[in-house]
Structures are given as structure tokens and as C-alpha cells.
Design an enzyme around this catalytic site. Structure first.
Site, short mmCIF file in Angstrom:
data_model
loop_
_atom_site.label_atom_id
_atom_site.label_comp_id
_atom_site.label_asym_id
_atom_site.label_seq_id
_atom_site.Cartn_x
_atom_site.Cartn_y
_atom_site.Cartn_z
N SER A 145 1.16 -0.96 0.48
CA SER A 145 -0.03 -0.02 0.25
C SER A 145 0.69 1.24 -0.42
O SER A 145 2.13 0.50 0.46
CB SER A 145 -1.06 0.12 1.25
OG SER A 145 -1.40 0.96 1.00
N TYR A 159 -0.43 -0.77 10.28
CA TYR A 159 -0.72 -1.33 9.26
C TYR A 159 0.35 -0.76 7.97
O TYR A 159 0.63 -1.33 6.85
CB TYR A 159 -2.22 -0.12 8.96
CG TYR A 159 -2.77 -0.84 6.54
CD1 TYR A 159 -3.27 -1.65 6.76
CD2 TYR A 159 -2.08 0.37 5.87
CE1 TYR A 159 -3.46 -2.01 5.44
CE2 TYR A 159 -2.95 -0.07 4.89
CZ TYR A 159 -3.01 -1.12 4.42
OH TYR A 159 -3.63 -1.41 3.31
N LYS A 163 2.88 -2.80 5.67
CA LYS A 163 3.38 -2.42 4.19
C LYS A 163 4.11 -2.27 4.05
O LYS A 163 4.26 -2.91 2.68
CB LYS A 163 1.08 -1.40 3.88
CG LYS A 163 0.59 -2.41 4.10
CD LYS A 163 0.84 -3.72 3.57
CE LYS A 163 -1.10 -3.80 3.45
NZ LYS A 163 -0.60 -5.25 2.47
#
Length: 295
Positions: A145, A159, A163
Site C-alpha cells: 500500500s 498498518y 505494508k
């Protein structure tokens, strides 16, 4: 590699969102598809839909955070079709973490890493030895991402860290495959360039008990529509990229043996330049304040 009828593609997190779009795109190219997902009802629906469209497809209930579950996925794929040519390690979750990093629950980190990082690693270890032994052209796509994979996103640090790890893992995989002279390529996917309508916003619906939150959230989980409304209220228009465009981008990238599946975006380019310049000039990362406030 060429994507040709009869080849086999495996997609984790394949029952919805980007994963389902990729499965449909591969099926449209004539590939046989193995759809893996942790959500059984959605998995059954996705496979039924693919078959209704004439695709040859099977589903396998899979928890990518569990090594044995991913090994069972590989067994099922090879038992059904005898080969795998495309592997998309796509399953991912948000963390549900709130507040500053020092306030996060350990289970928020454990769950996000179990799926977003270990899930990719489990896929690599379960499939790559067999793909290499098969000796046929192949490709591995790992979903990262821009939120972390390109530059830190402090407001979603758990998160983002996972990533970022996927990018480095995929770069290392690419180097190892080249060192072996393998006919298998590797790519890291940054879905976009805009927001996507995926189940990531409701990841908590599939959070396993072993990673359960240890205290109630201070604020309710926010849906994508609620987040969009909040952004609009603050004067920020939100644009969305259809997941089908992401799937087409992946298929084209595999054919071109393109490592960086990073769609053109001036926003992403600004982030890359700002972070790189901070490192090259040995300056403190002041650009992060801009990312927090919006750009």
C-alpha cells in the site's frame, strides 16, 4: 510471462475487493483460478460467480496467518490443477489500533503482522518451491500500500509498518529469484492511485479470538462511507479507483515483468521525493506533518 489459457492463478483475500477483481481478470484471460479467503460465505459466493461466468475455479477456506492453512491451500491448488503460475499474496487487514503508538494494544500489532506480513511469507514458502520445481514461467504479486509502502502514514502506523515490510520482502524475493536464474518474476502492488472500495474498512469482522482486543475501543469503527462523509464535511473530496482497474494493472504488469506495480500519481511521487530528499539530506522527516494534515 504471458498469461495464457490453462495456466493457474492463486489469489488470497480473493472473495472480495481487489482479490476478487484479480480473480475475475485472470479468469477472463482463460486462467484456472484458486480463490482463497477466510470468510466462507463470501468465498462460496465468489467461486459460484466465477463459475457462472464460465471460469474453471475452486475455493479454499484459508487463514493466511496460519502456516498450516496456507500449506493446505497449496496442496489443494496442486491437487486440483497440478501447477501454479501466478500467486497473488493479497489478503490484508487493518489493525483497529487507536491513539498514539505507545497506547496501542499488542494484539493490534500481532494480528496485523500475522496477516499482512506472515501471510505473505507463508505464501512464498508454501508455493515458491513447487513453482520453481515445475520449471515453468511464473509470477508472484504481493499487495502492499502507498500507506507505508511508499511513506509512513503516522495515523495508521501499524498498518503502514506491515505494508513497508511487504515492500522489502518482495524486493528480497526478486533478488533471490534473479540470483537463482528462475523463470519467475515478482512484483509489489500499490493499489490505486485513489481510494478503493474494499472490505479492509471492515477487517474487524474477521478478527480471530486469539488476537482479540483486550479493552473496548474508545471510538466506534468507522465505515468507508462514514469516513468519506467526514472528509467531505472537512472540505476534502475523495476519489475512488475501481478495483477492476487495479486488476487490469496487475495483469498488464505481470506480462511486462514489472516489479513496481505503482500507478502514476503525482501525490505518490511527491511522497517519494519528500521522503527520499529527507534521507539524502539527512534531515528530520518534517514532511510527515504534511502527511498527517493532508496534502
Amino acid at each position: 510471462m504471458e498469461l495464457t489459457p490453462g495456466q493457474v492463478a492463486v489469489v488470497t483475500g480473493g472473495a472480495s475487493g481487489i482479490g476478487l477483481a484479480m480473480a475475475r481478470r485472470f479468469a477472463a484471460d482463460g486462467l484456472r483460478v484458486v480463490v482463497a479467503d477466510v470468510e466462507e460465505a463470501a468465498l462460496d459466493k465468489a467461486v459460484a460467480g466465477l463459475r457462472e461466468q464460465g471460469a474453471e475455479a475452486i475455493g479454499q477456506l484459508t487463514d493466511v496467518s496460519e502456516r498450516d492453512s496456507v500449506e493446505e491451500l497449496a496442496e489443494a491448488a496442486y491437487r486440483a490443477y497440478g501447477a501454479v503460475h501466478v500467486l497473488c499474496n493479497n489478503a490484508g487487514v487493518g489493525s483497529g489500533a487507536e491513539g498514539r503508538m505507545w497506547e496501542h494494544e499488542p494484539n493490534d500489532w500481532k494480528w496485523a503482522f500475522a496477516v499482512n506480513v506472515w501471510g505473505v511469507f507463508h505464501g512464498v514458502q508454501a508455493f515458491l518451491p513447487r513453482m520453481l520445481a515445475g520449471g515453468e514461467p511464473g509470477h508472484v504479486v504481493n499487495t502492499s500500500s502507498g500507506d507505508g509502502g511508499i511513506a509512513p502514514l503516522p495515523t495508521a502506523s501499524v498498518y503502514a509498518v506491515t505494508k513497508a515490510a511487504v515492500v522489502t520482502m518482495t524486493e528480497s524475493l526478486y533478488a533471490h529469484l534473479r540470483a537463482e536464474g528462475a523463470p519467475i518474476g515478482a512484483s509489489v502492488l500499490f493499489p490505486g492511485p485513489h481510494m478503493l472500495r474494499t472490505g479492509l474498512w471492515e477487517s474487524h469482522r474477521n478478527r480471530p479470538e486469539r488476537f482479540a482486543k483486550q479493552r473496548p475501543r474508545r471510538t466506534p469503527y468507522r465505515s468507508l462511507d462514514q469516513w468519506k462523509a467526514a472528509m467531505a464535511a472537512s472540505g476534502h473530496e475523495v476519489h475512488f479507483t475501481p478495483v477492476e482497474e487495479v486488476a487490469d494493472f496487475v495483469a498488464d504488469g505481470i506480462r511486462a515483468d514489472r516489479f513496481w506495480l505503482l500507478p502514476p500519481s503525482e501525490h505518490s511521487d511527491r511522497q517519494i521525493r519528500a521522503r527520499s530528499q529527507s534521507m539524502l539530506s539527512r534531515e528530520n522527516p518534517g514532511y510527515l506533518e504534511k502527511f498527517i494534515l493532508g496534502d
